[in-house]
Design a protein around this motif. Structure first.
Motif, PDB file in Angstrom:
ATOM      1  N   LEU A 186       0.843  -1.204   0.000  1.00  0.00           N
ATOM      2  CA  LEU A 186       0.000   0.000   0.000  1.00  0.00           C
ATOM      3  C   LEU A 186       0.875   1.250   0.000  1.00  0.00           C
ATOM      4  N   ARG A 187       1.955   1.183   0.785  1.00  0.00           N
ATOM      5  CA  ARG A 187       2.852   2.338   0.872  1.00  0.00           C
ATOM      6  C   ARG A 187       3.468   2.650  -0.486  1.00  0.00           C
ATOM      7  N   GLU A 188       3.777   1.567  -1.193  1.00  0.00           N
ATOM      8  CA  GLU A 188       4.419   1.748  -2.495  1.00  0.00           C
ATOM      9  C   GLU A 188       3.424   2.290  -3.530  1.00  0.00           C
ATOM     10  N   ARG A 189       2.241   1.712  -3.523  1.00  0.00           N
ATOM     11  CA  ARG A 189       1.279   2.061  -4.572  1.00  0.00           C
ATOM     12  C   ARG A 189       0.524   3.359  -4.300  1.00  0.00           C
ATOM     13  N   LEU A 190       0.352   3.691  -3.020  1.00  0.00           N
ATOM     14  CA  LEU A 190      -0.391   4.915  -2.711  1.00  0.00           C
ATOM     15  C   LEU A 190       0.599   6.054  -2.470  1.00  0.00           C
ATOM     16  N   PHE A 237       0.323   9.338   0.016  1.00  0.00           N
ATOM     17  CA  PHE A 237      -0.601   9.097   1.130  1.00  0.00           C
ATOM     18  C   PHE A 237       0.173   8.852   2.420  1.00  0.00           C
ATOM     19  N   GLU A 238      -0.454   9.208   3.551  1.00  0.00           N
ATOM     20  CA  GLU A 238       0.107   8.793   4.842  1.00  0.00           C
ATOM     21  C   GLU A 238      -0.753   7.644   5.336  1.00  0.00           C
ATOM     22  N   LEU A 239      -0.084   6.597   5.823  1.00  0.00           N
ATOM     23  CA  LEU A 239      -0.827   5.425   6.288  1.00  0.00           C
ATOM     24  C   LEU A 239      -0.719   5.271   7.799  1.00  0.00           C
ATOM     25  N   TYR A 240      -1.814   4.870   8.426  1.00  0.00           N
ATOM     26  CA  TYR A 240      -1.834   4.639   9.871  1.00  0.00           C
ATOM     27  C   TYR A 240      -2.503   3.316  10.163  1.00  0.00           C
ATOM     28  N   ALA A 280      -5.767   5.828   5.337  1.00  0.00           N
ATOM     29  CA  ALA A 280      -4.869   6.399   4.333  1.00  0.00           C
ATOM     30  C   ALA A 280      -5.325   7.836   4.091  1.00  0.00           C
ATOM     31  N   VAL A 281      -4.432   8.767   4.357  1.00  0.00           N
ATOM     32  CA  VAL A 281      -4.794  10.180   4.264  1.00  0.00           C
ATOM     33  C   VAL A 281      -4.004  10.824   3.133  1.00  0.00           C
ATOM     34  N   CYS A 282      -4.710  11.571   2.272  1.00  0.00           N
ATOM     35  CA  CYS A 282      -4.016  12.252   1.186  1.00  0.00           C
ATOM     36  C   CYS A 282      -4.488  13.694   1.082  1.00  0.00           C
ATOM     37  N   ILE A 299      -6.364   0.112  -3.866  1.00  0.00           N
ATOM     38  CA  ILE A 299      -6.246  -0.489  -2.529  1.00  0.00           C
ATOM     39  C   ILE A 299      -6.726  -1.939  -2.564  1.00  0.00           C
ATOM     40  N   ARG A 300      -7.900  -2.125  -3.148  1.00  0.00           N
ATOM     41  CA  ARG A 300      -8.505  -3.448  -3.242  1.00  0.00           C
ATOM     42  C   ARG A 300      -7.583  -4.437  -3.973  1.00  0.00           C
ATOM     43  N   GLN A 301      -7.051  -3.964  -5.091  1.00  0.00           N
ATOM     44  CA  GLN A 301      -6.195  -4.828  -5.918  1.00  0.00           C
ATOM     45  C   GLN A 301      -4.925  -5.230  -5.152  1.00  0.00           C
TER      46      GLN A 301
END
Ligand code: C2E
Ligand code: MG
Ligand code: MG
Length: 535
Positions: free
Chosen positions: A179-183, A186-189, A198-200, A213-215
């Motif tokens: 998720l970190r790589e693909r988003l 975004f900041e992830l918590y 996921a905040v953007c 995200i789903r994929q």
């Protein structure tokens, strides 16, 4: 009990008291935090007010006032407190109020320190709850635009059970890394358990991002050999319009995950105001259900809907269906069963339903020794190790044979606990019971799987009835399903037959049994007994 839950090492502050007298007993920790001399406190809420951070003070007062004015039974707020040490900390405040009509009698509850947790999560390396709160608080105070996604992984407890804790943790780590790589941007918590944020900054296209995200999650699951159509539930909201404070935003995105979970097919679910009202109503209902279950199943009753032979219309048996009134208003079983699955009361309730089924059997036995009573079992009951012994004991207590009973299960959770299911099937068979697969064709169904299921009877959902009444191709398809079932030595029952035309279609398909308003609506046991003895 009070001392055991309010021990000094626990990150909670506990209180209980008499609302009329406005006297409360508080735990030592709360006494110290508020700088009080005794654990017995008059006007606790007024005394605590100066410790609420000034920006949240209005909120605090409004929250307490509305609980009393609206005569609510539970209280929940997230607020910042500034204790004797002057440090500002987020607290989750929670309580239950007992009423005598319009009079609030007792109020008990606790506050938990949300900042007591470590800030980075050791499994995923992501920042935790308090950091998310700080970030969203800053966003809302600055009135900056941002998009917030809430991600809840589906059926992770099953994954924990099947992969083991270590492997499941590894999977979590991989999902987060992906998720970190693909988003990007975004900041992830990690919030709690398997919920993430996921905040953007800015307004991002929600459908595209939720697809990513789903994929991402689906691919990680697949690498572990887990195939899942809906690997996560996705909620979403936008700042600043969807909440006035960081806490409000977090609570709301969590609420949208909660509702997205119920309908994971529909993609991402944006927060809406009616969700809050619904959630509140459901929480109240959930509490009432707990009370009613504990109170010897007060407010519950069962009805029985006859099941007839397709050819002759003769009553073959009936299905036990539960009914519940919440303060005088009937609530649909779909709703209260789901709430009881969430609060786990379904385990006790399911036993009660079984006992009602056995009692019904006993009263029909004299008139019709071959009469079969079907009862619904929720997936949670399958894993309850006390359910099987309970069934055995109940049958022998009332002198009823398992041959007169059919256990109905829906297919949604058939694959979740295969070993438990296998055992249940084996033992039920040993008691003489038959098994039915309920609601086939509701939503996602798989014919291959259907034939593999170890059931004696397949019940086609009423959605299928609606479809075959309208379309010729569906009719052909369902006809071949009936044929395939018969070849596999399974009987077929069609639910929801309402008209003569529908009955005609069902007969031509050679379905064995019919359950529907055309013949009978659900009746109480006495009414059905009269019908059988009259027949
Ligand atoms: P189900 O097990 O598929 O039960 C059949 C549902 O279809 C019943 O709804 C019945 O009233 C309805 N029905 C039957 N014929 C017709 C018809 O011709 N037209 C229409 N429109 N509806 C028809 P009900 O009683 O509302 O129950 C809904 C669901 O709630 C049940 O579906 C079952 O999944 C669940 N449920 C009910 N009682 C229990 C229980 O004691 N335990 C568990 N675990 N689930 C229960
Ligand atoms: Mg059923
Ligand atoms: Mg059904």
């Amino acid at each position: 009990f009070f001392h055991s839950v309010s021990a000094r090492e626990m990150p909670v502050y506990v209180f209980f008291g008499d609302v009329q007298e406005d006297v409360y007993y508080v735990s030592d920790k709360l006494r110290e935090e508020l700088g009080l001399s005794s654990n017995l406190v008059h006007q606790l809420f007024r005394q605590a007010e100066p410790f609420v951070y000034e920006k949240d003070r209005e909120n605090y007062k409004r929250g307490l006032l509305s609980v009393m004015e609206e005569r609510r039974e539970f209280y929940s707020q997230r607020l910042r407190f500034q204790g004797m040490d002057k440090r500002i900390r987020w607290m989750c405040c929670w309580g239950i109020i007992k009423w005598d009509g319009d009079r609030p009698l007792f109020f008990s509850g606790c506050m938990t320190d949300l900042e007591d947790e470590f800030s980075a999560d050791s499994v995923t390396g992501l920042l935790r709850y308090p950091a998310a709160v700080r970030r969203l608080t800053a966003l809302s105070e600055e009135k900056e635009q941002a998009t917030v996604f809430g991600i809840g992984l589906s059926r992770f407890s099953v994954i924990n059970d099947s992969l083991g804790r270590m492997e499941a943790d590894r999977l979590l780590r991989q999902i987060c890394a992906q998720l970190r790589e693909r988003l990007y941007g975004f900041e992830l918590y990690r919030m709690d358990g398997v919920r993430f944020l996921a905040v953007c900054p800015g307004q991002v296209p929600d459908v595209r991002i939720s697809g990513i995200i789903r994929q991402c999650i689906q691919e990680c699951y697949r690498k572990k050999g887990i195939e899942m159509k809906n690997p996560c539930a996705l909620g979403m909201l936008r700042c600043p319009e969807d909440g006035r404070s960081g806490m409000e935003l977090i609570e709301r995105v969590m609420t949208s995950i909660y509702y997205a979970k119920r309908n994971p097919e529909q993609g991402v679910l944006r927060f809406s105001w009616d969700m809050l009202e619904k959630r509140q109503k459901e929480t109240e209902m959930s509490l009432e259900l707990c009370r009613n279950v504990r109170d010897q199943f007060k407010g519950f009753r069962v009805v029985i809907q006859p099941i007839v032979e397709g050819e002759t219309g003769r009553i073959k048996g009936g299905e036990i269906l539960s009914r519940w009134e919440c303060r005088g208003t009937a609530v649909s079983p779909e709703c209260f069963i789901m709430l009881m699955e969430e609060n786990k009361q379904i385990l006790a309730f399911g036993k009660w339903v079984f006992e009602q089924a056995v009692l019904a059997c006993r009263s029909f036995m004299k008139e019709r020794p071959d009469f079969t009573v079907s009862f619904n079992v929720s997936y949670l009951q399958i894993t309850d190790s006390s359910f099987l012994p309970f069934m055995k004991e109940t049958l022998s207590r009332y002198g009823v044979s398992g041959k007169n009973l059919i256990l109905e299960l829906t297919e949604t959770h058939f694959d979740e606990a295969p070993e438990h299911l296998e055992r249940l099937v084996k033992e039920c068979r040993a008691m003489g019971m038959k098994l039915a697969l309920d609601d086939f064709g509701k939503g996602y169904s798989n014919l291959q799987m259907l034939l593999r299921y170890p059931v004696d009877l397949v019940k086609l959902d009423r959605e299928i009835m609606r479809e075959i009444a309208q379309s010729r191709t569906s009719r052909e398809l369902v006809k071949s399903i009936v044929l395939a079932c018969h070849r596999a030595d399974k009987k077929v029952c069609v639910e929801g037959v309402e008209t003569e035309t529908e009955l005609g279609i069902v007969k031509r398909m050679k379905a064995d049994y019919v359950q529907g308003y055309y013949f009978y609506r659900p009746l109480n046991t006495q009414e059905l007994l009269t019908k059988i003895s009259g027949a």
